[in-house]
Write a protein that holds these residues in place. Sequence first.
Motif, short mmCIF file in Angstrom:
data_model
loop_
_atom_site.label_atom_id
_atom_site.label_comp_id
_atom_site.label_asym_id
_atom_site.label_seq_id
_atom_site.Cartn_x
_atom_site.Cartn_y
_atom_site.Cartn_z
N UNK A 65 -17.87 30.54 18.40
CA UNK A 65 -16.45 30.65 18.06
C UNK A 65 -16.21 31.56 16.88
N UNK A 66 -17.10 31.48 15.89
CA UNK A 66 -16.99 32.36 14.72
C UNK A 66 -17.24 33.81 15.12
N UNK A 67 -18.26 34.04 15.90
CA UNK A 67 -18.63 35.39 16.29
C UNK A 67 -17.53 36.04 17.13
N UNK A 68 -16.91 35.29 18.03
CA UNK A 68 -15.87 35.88 18.88
C UNK A 68 -14.59 36.17 18.11
N UNK A 69 -14.29 35.39 17.09
CA UNK A 69 -13.05 35.61 16.34
C UNK A 69 -13.22 36.55 15.14
N UNK A 70 -14.44 36.75 14.69
CA UNK A 70 -14.69 37.51 13.47
C UNK A 70 -14.08 38.91 13.46
N UNK A 71 -14.17 39.69 14.51
CA UNK A 71 -13.62 41.06 14.44
C UNK A 71 -12.10 41.14 14.50
N UNK A 72 -11.42 40.04 14.77
CA UNK A 72 -9.97 40.07 14.98
C UNK A 72 -9.22 39.48 13.79
N UNK A 73 -8.13 40.14 13.42
CA UNK A 73 -7.32 39.69 12.29
C UNK A 73 -5.92 39.33 12.75
N UNK A 74 -5.27 38.48 11.99
CA UNK A 74 -3.89 38.12 12.27
C UNK A 74 -2.96 39.30 11.99
#
Length: 192
Positions: A65-74
């Motif tokens: 979950x961390x790895x999949x969300x890490x490159x994306x920002x709000x």
Amino acid sequence: MKKTDKGTPGYLDYKKKIEIIRTVVYFGIVAAIFLLGYFQTGTRLNLLTVVAVLGCLPAAKALVGVITRLPHKSIEKAKAKEIAEKTGHLTVGYDMVITSRDDIMPVDCIVISGSKIFGYTRSEKVDLKTLENYIRTMLTANGFDGLTVKVFNEYKPFLTRAEGLNNIAAVEMEDTKENEEAIRRVILNISL
């Protein structure tokens, strides 16, 4: 840390923090169980080692979950505020990472008005036609036909289109909120 719901500004950053904390705690528990077994028996060949190894499964899932969300920002707060000010009569969703079998496509904002859906992504890597077709396909599979889906990777044209839709919605005063919310839920379900 204030809870942020899916589809609201700041969701991706909030979820990223929660996943990082969860991952650290899970791996901390695994390490503690392993060390407890090792110090009690003097060897790693014990029952608590098995428990620690099995504990790696939820820890690894949290790490994914961390790895999949890490490159994306709000979406930036200023842009979210500007969009909210200009879309009072529309259904809006923020901070989505739409996932298909083949692609991961970040979407900063989507506005929905009747049968029209317009989105904005700041990512230059997203194939806009693929994203549009995927959203349309998923909505059709969920019983929503005849929808117009258009995604922009430039902010100004998106904002102009959203503002135009808002003006039309303000004049027409049709009661389509329930249908728009259902469309929004489907789009949120296909995103991280």
